[in-house]
Scaffold this active site. Structure first.
Site, PDB file in Angstrom:
ATOM      1  N   GLU A   1       0.791  -1.231   0.172  1.00 31.59           N
ATOM      2  CA  GLU A   1       0.081   0.023   0.024  1.00 31.59           C
ATOM      3  C   GLU A   1       0.636   1.298   0.154  1.00 31.59           C
ATOM      4  O   GLU A   1       1.938   1.437   0.449  1.00 31.59           O
ATOM      5  CB  GLU A   1      -0.820   0.004   1.134  1.00 31.59           C
TER       6      GLU A   1
ATOM      7  N   LYS B   1       0.541   4.851   1.103  1.00 28.75           N
ATOM      8  CA  LYS B   1      -0.230   5.469   1.831  1.00 28.75           C
ATOM      9  C   LYS B   1       0.516   6.514   2.793  1.00 28.75           C
ATOM     10  O   LYS B   1       1.540   6.222   3.503  1.00 28.75           O
ATOM     11  CB  LYS B   1      -0.852   4.603   3.038  1.00 28.75           C
TER      12      LYS B   1
ATOM     13  N   LYS C   1      -8.124   2.359  -3.343  1.00 24.20           N
ATOM     14  CA  LYS C   1      -8.860   2.273  -1.779  1.00 24.20           C
ATOM     15  C   LYS C   1      -9.301   3.646  -1.262  1.00 24.20           C
ATOM     16  O   LYS C   1      -8.561   4.647  -1.476  1.00 24.20           O
ATOM     17  CB  LYS C   1      -7.688   2.051  -1.020  1.00 24.20           C
TER      18      LYS C   1
ATOM     19  N   GLU D   1     -14.845  -5.668   1.419  1.00 19.54           N
ATOM     20  CA  GLU D   1     -14.414  -5.514   2.872  1.00 19.54           C
ATOM     21  C   GLU D   1     -15.312  -5.684   3.881  1.00 19.54           C
ATOM     22  O   GLU D   1     -16.266  -5.095   4.038  1.00 19.54           O
ATOM     23  CB  GLU D   1     -13.602  -4.381   3.015  1.00 19.54           C
TER      24      GLU D   1
ATOM     25  N   ASN E   1     -11.051  -6.960   7.169  1.00 22.73           N
ATOM     26  CA  ASN E   1     -10.110  -5.827   8.050  1.00 22.73           C
ATOM     27  C   ASN E   1      -9.749  -6.209   9.277  1.00 22.73           C
ATOM     28  O   ASN E   1     -10.641  -6.217   9.912  1.00 22.73           O
ATOM     29  CB  ASN E   1     -10.811  -4.341   7.922  1.00 22.73           C
TER      30      ASN E   1
ATOM     31  N   GLU F   1      -6.337  -7.903   5.795  1.00 24.12           N
ATOM     32  CA  GLU F   1      -6.138  -6.584   5.610  1.00 24.12           C
ATOM     33  C   GLU F   1      -5.548  -6.026   7.136  1.00 24.12           C
ATOM     34  O   GLU F   1      -6.383  -6.168   8.001  1.00 24.12           O
ATOM     35  CB  GLU F   1      -7.099  -5.487   5.100  1.00 24.12           C
ATOM     36  N   SER F   2      -4.388  -4.986   7.184  1.00 27.90           N
ATOM     37  CA  SER F   2      -4.153  -4.304   8.618  1.00 27.90           C
ATOM     38  C   SER F   2      -3.639  -5.034   9.592  1.00 27.90           C
ATOM     39  O   SER F   2      -3.926  -6.333   9.706  1.00 27.90           O
ATOM     40  CB  SER F   2      -5.317  -3.849   9.129  1.00 27.90           C
TER      41      SER F   2
END
Length: 262
Positions: free
Chosen positions: A54, A56, A116, A165, A186, A216-217
């Site tokens: 990502e 970001k 995103k 998601e 997530n 994710e995350s």
């Protein structure tokens, strides 16, 4: 609640954009482009575990993550390091993202790119197509099942992949009912911003193996990757861990469990 706050800011942004280019014009622009080939979901579903890296600059929970933000160079570095796909934040208010970042990145990389953002209007899907995104993120906590289904159909018409998601059991069921072919879980609760990577491990069991699954995350180490591999996760989306690393090639190699060559 921060998620609703972000969504409200997005609604205002989209209302202004529609004054500049109407929904009908945006739709016509998107549909006049060559149909996409669903490259993002093809990569994620192609066996093994795949890395979505990502780009970001900031987040509401962490503030500014990267003061120095040469986003094009970061994307090129990810591709050189062996990323399978790239995620680009385009939300400007809370994540300091931009659609321009995605457009420029797409011009220099040969791997699929996901927009995103917090999609709350079909306008944003057509818009994603016009900036050459290969995939969009659809968030269950912002969209009911019928809207998800409608938005997935729009993506199908454009040849875009949709990463749907979810965060809990109810949202997983909504994503499956809507016809999602790719579900992302997530590990960060968008209501409280607490993170638990075992959330993906738990929810993977509820998703049929025919649907690609992305965690994710909160993924920080090769040990985390091994946990997710054992849970039959198809892809991992990694942002902050890579963005904070001075040597992204080395960090991605470490996450993959590979020794960096001298």
């Amino acid at each position: 609640m921060i998620l609703q706050e972000i969504a409200e800011a997005v609604r205002k942004r989209v209302a202004i954009q529609k004054e500049q280019i109407s929904l009908q014009e945006m739709k016509e622009q998107a549909l006049s482009m060559p149909k996409g080939d669903f490259s993002f979901e093809k990569v994620i579903g192609s066996g093994g575990i795949h890395f979505i890296c990502e780009v970001k600059k900031a987040s509401p929970s962490k503030g500014i993550i990267a003061e120095h933000f040469p986003y094009v160079e970061i994307a090129k570095e990810y591709e050189a390091a062996g990323a399978d796909c790239i995620s680009v934040l385009t939300e400007p208010d809370y994540f300091k993202g931009s659609m321009q970042y995605l457009k420029e990145i797409k011009e220099v990389v040969n791997i699929p790119v996901i927009r995103k953002d917090f999609i709350i209007d079909e306008y944003m899907i057509y818009q994603a197509k016009t900036i050459h995104a290969d995939c969009v993120l659809l968030i269950c906590s912002l969209l009911d099942t019928d809207t998800l289904k409608k938005y997935i159909n729009i993506c199908d018409e454009l040849g875009l992949s949709a990463l749907v998601e979810a965060h809990d059991e109810e949202e997983i069921q909504s994503a499956i009912s809507a016809g999602a072919r790719m579900i992302g879980v997530n590990n960060r609760d968008l209501r409280t911003f607490t993170v638990d990577i075992h959330n993906s491990e738990r929810l993977r069991k509820l998703v049929p193996p025919t649907i690609s699954f992305v965690a994710e995350s909160g993924i920080k180490t090769n040990a985390d990757i091994e946990v997710l591999k054992a849970a039959n996760v198809n892809g991992v989306l990694i942002g902050e861990t890579l963005m904070k690393s001075k040597d992204k090639v080395k960090m991605l190699a470490e996450l993959k469990g590979e020794e960096k060559e001298n």
